[in-house]
Design a protein around this motif. Sequence first.
Motif, PDB file in Angstrom:
ATOM      1  N   PRO A 190       0.823  -1.215   0.000  1.00 50.44           N
ATOM      2  CA  PRO A 190       0.000   0.000   0.000  1.00 50.44           C
ATOM      3  C   PRO A 190       0.862   1.272   0.000  1.00 50.44           C
ATOM      4  N   LYS A 191       0.399   2.263  -0.770  1.00 56.41           N
ATOM      5  CA  LYS A 191       1.116   3.538  -0.868  1.00 56.41           C
ATOM      6  C   LYS A 191       0.115   4.669  -1.041  1.00 56.41           C
ATOM      7  N   THR A 192       0.586   5.892  -0.784  1.00 59.82           N
ATOM      8  CA  THR A 192      -0.245   7.075  -0.965  1.00 59.82           C
ATOM      9  C   THR A 192       0.617   8.270  -1.339  1.00 59.82           C
ATOM     10  N   GLU A 193       0.024   9.175  -2.091  1.00 58.32           N
ATOM     11  CA  GLU A 193       0.662  10.444  -2.424  1.00 58.32           C
ATOM     12  C   GLU A 193       0.287  11.469  -1.366  1.00 58.32           C
ATOM     13  N   MET A 194       1.259  12.296  -0.995  1.00 59.38           N
ATOM     14  CA  MET A 194       1.029  13.326   0.004  1.00 59.38           C
ATOM     15  C   MET A 194       1.083  14.706  -0.642  1.00 59.38           C
TER      16      MET A 194
ATOM     17  N   PRO B 119      10.038  21.343  -9.679  1.00 60.05           N
ATOM     18  CA  PRO B 119      11.451  21.508  -9.339  1.00 60.05           C
ATOM     19  C   PRO B 119      11.805  22.850  -8.684  1.00 60.05           C
ATOM     20  N   THR B 120      10.973  23.862  -8.839  1.00 59.63           N
ATOM     21  CA  THR B 120      11.248  25.154  -8.201  1.00 59.63           C
ATOM     22  C   THR B 120      10.679  25.269  -6.790  1.00 59.63           C
ATOM     23  N   ASN B 121       9.942  24.259  -6.334  1.00 59.95           N
ATOM     24  CA  ASN B 121       9.324  24.302  -5.009  1.00 59.95           C
ATOM     25  C   ASN B 121      10.344  23.855  -3.959  1.00 59.95           C
ATOM     26  N   THR B 122      11.274  24.743  -3.646  1.00 63.37           N
ATOM     27  CA  THR B 122      12.361  24.399  -2.738  1.00 63.37           C
ATOM     28  C   THR B 122      11.873  24.101  -1.325  1.00 63.37           C
ATOM     29  N   SER B 123      10.761  24.700  -0.912  1.00 63.08           N
ATOM     30  CA  SER B 123      10.215  24.407   0.419  1.00 63.08           C
ATOM     31  C   SER B 123       9.770  22.955   0.511  1.00 63.08           C
TER      32      SER B 123
ATOM     33  N   LYS C 152      13.501  10.211  -0.619  1.00 63.90           N
ATOM     34  CA  LYS C 152      14.568  10.152  -1.615  1.00 63.90           C
ATOM     35  C   LYS C 152      13.997  10.539  -2.973  1.00 63.90           C
ATOM     36  N   LYS C 153      14.782  11.329  -3.714  1.00 62.71           N
ATOM     37  CA  LYS C 153      14.360  11.680  -5.068  1.00 62.71           C
ATOM     38  C   LYS C 153      14.453  10.436  -5.930  1.00 62.71           C
ATOM     39  N   GLU C 154      13.337  10.073  -6.548  1.00 61.36           N
ATOM     40  CA  GLU C 154      13.289   8.865  -7.375  1.00 61.36           C
ATOM     41  C   GLU C 154      13.285   9.184  -8.860  1.00 61.36           C
ATOM     42  N   GLY C 155      13.071  10.445  -9.199  1.00 65.05           N
ATOM     43  CA  GLY C 155      13.138  10.783 -10.609  1.00 65.05           C
ATOM     44  C   GLY C 155      12.401  12.057 -10.963  1.00 65.05           C
ATOM     45  N   LEU C 156      12.556  12.420 -12.227  1.00 61.52           N
ATOM     46  CA  LEU C 156      11.871  13.567 -12.798  1.00 61.52           C
ATOM     47  C   LEU C 156      10.832  13.039 -13.777  1.00 61.52           C
TER      48      LEU C 156
ATOM     49  N   ARG D 188      -0.659  19.130 -15.677  1.00 58.16           N
ATOM     50  CA  ARG D 188      -1.171  20.311 -16.377  1.00 58.16           C
ATOM     51  C   ARG D 188      -1.654  21.309 -15.335  1.00 58.16           C
ATOM     52  N   THR D 189      -1.070  22.492 -15.351  1.00 50.99           N
ATOM     53  CA  THR D 189      -1.457  23.536 -14.409  1.00 50.99           C
ATOM     54  C   THR D 189      -2.816  24.106 -14.807  1.00 50.99           C
ATOM     55  N   THR D 190      -3.375  24.895 -13.922  1.00 47.77           N
ATOM     56  CA  THR D 190      -4.657  25.536 -14.189  1.00 47.77           C
ATOM     57  C   THR D 190      -4.588  26.387 -15.456  1.00 47.77           C
ATOM     58  N   SER D 191      -3.424  27.001 -15.689  1.00 41.28           N
ATOM     59  CA  SER D 191      -3.268  27.833 -16.886  1.00 41.28           C
ATOM     60  C   SER D 191      -3.057  27.011 -18.155  1.00 41.28           C
ATOM     61  N   GLY D 192      -2.975  25.674 -18.019  1.00 44.98           N
ATOM     62  CA  GLY D 192      -2.881  24.809 -19.184  1.00 44.98           C
ATOM     63  C   GLY D 192      -1.479  24.361 -19.547  1.00 44.98           C
ATOM     64  N   ASP D 193      -0.474  24.850 -18.838  1.00 50.21           N
ATOM     65  CA  ASP D 193       0.902  24.462 -19.142  1.00 50.21           C
ATOM     66  C   ASP D 193       1.197  23.054 -18.635  1.00 50.21           C
ATOM     67  N   LEU D 194       1.950  22.288 -19.426  1.00 51.42           N
ATOM     68  CA  LEU D 194       2.459  20.999 -18.967  1.00 51.42           C
ATOM     69  C   LEU D 194       3.808  21.247 -18.301  1.00 51.42           C
ATOM     70  N   VAL D 195       3.975  20.716 -17.078  1.00 50.51           N
ATOM     71  CA  VAL D 195       5.212  20.957 -16.339  1.00 50.51           C
ATOM     72  C   VAL D 195       5.798  19.638 -15.843  1.00 50.51           C
ATOM     73  N   ASP D 196       7.098  19.661 -15.639  1.00 50.41           N
ATOM     74  CA  ASP D 196       7.805  18.529 -15.053  1.00 50.41           C
ATOM     75  C   ASP D 196       7.567  18.511 -13.551  1.00 50.41           C
ATOM     76  N   LEU D 197       7.610  17.314 -12.976  1.00 54.15           N
ATOM     77  CA  LEU D 197       7.505  17.177 -11.527  1.00 54.15           C
ATOM     78  C   LEU D 197       8.602  16.245 -11.029  1.00 54.15           C
ATOM     79  N   LEU D 198       9.172  16.593  -9.884  1.00 48.15           N
ATOM     80  CA  LEU D 198      10.095  15.697  -9.197  1.00 48.15           C
ATOM     81  C   LEU D 198       9.269  14.710  -8.393  1.00 48.15           C
ATOM     82  N   TYR D 199       9.681  13.465  -8.389  1.00 50.00           N
ATOM     83  CA  TYR D 199       8.996  12.398  -7.653  1.00 50.00           C
ATOM     84  C   TYR D 199       9.901  11.994  -6.493  1.00 50.00           C
ATOM     85  N   TYR D 200       9.357  12.083  -5.284  1.00 47.06           N
ATOM     86  CA  TYR D 200      10.068  11.685  -4.075  1.00 47.06           C
ATOM     87  C   TYR D 200       9.319  10.546  -3.416  1.00 47.06           C
TER      88      TYR D 200
END
Length: 179
Positions: free
Chosen positions: A90-94, A134-138, A149-153, A159-171
């Motif tokens: 079992p796993k969950t996203e936070m 990747p810019t969310n340093t907090s 642990k960082k598992e990948g990019l 897709r953001t509210t403005s419609g842009d597709l963005v990369d996300l870091l997966y921890y």
Amino acid sequence: MNFDNYSLRLLKASDLDDFFHLMKNNQSRLENFFAGIVAKTQTIDATKNFLDDVEQKIENKAYFPYIIIDVNSGTIAGFIDLKNIDWNIPKTEMGLFIDVQHEGKGIAAKAFYLVCQHCFEKHGFHKLFLRTHPTNTSAIGIAEKTGFKKEGLLRDDYRTTSGDLVDLLYYGLLQADFI
């Protein structure tokens, strides 16, 4: 769960006014990466419907939203949710955000750690994960401080509210690695 002058508990229908105001006060900074909740809390009636739905999802063990309460003022200082639950692993996203008036006080890191501990001990999760820009340093700092642990990019993963597709870091954090 309590720490310093804060407490953590599940969100409930009686939190309607306080939760609505939390979302309104933070809408502009949350709308891109908490788009679902922002969209479902635009009006007090929509927020009531959201909270009614939340109570059913909690009962079904499909979603667990926690609020961080400032015990001195009684206001909601932040929000941590467990979503995209897969009980087969079992796993969950936070997800996590702190009210703009409570930022920079170390509340997020302490609350996040306690919820991780609760996830492993009470819910029996094997893995916790989060995705962040990747810019969310907090968020990155809190995740790494908690032992994630960082598992990948993940490229063009959100897709953001403005419609842009963005990369996300997966921890990710496995129960066996939790400090």
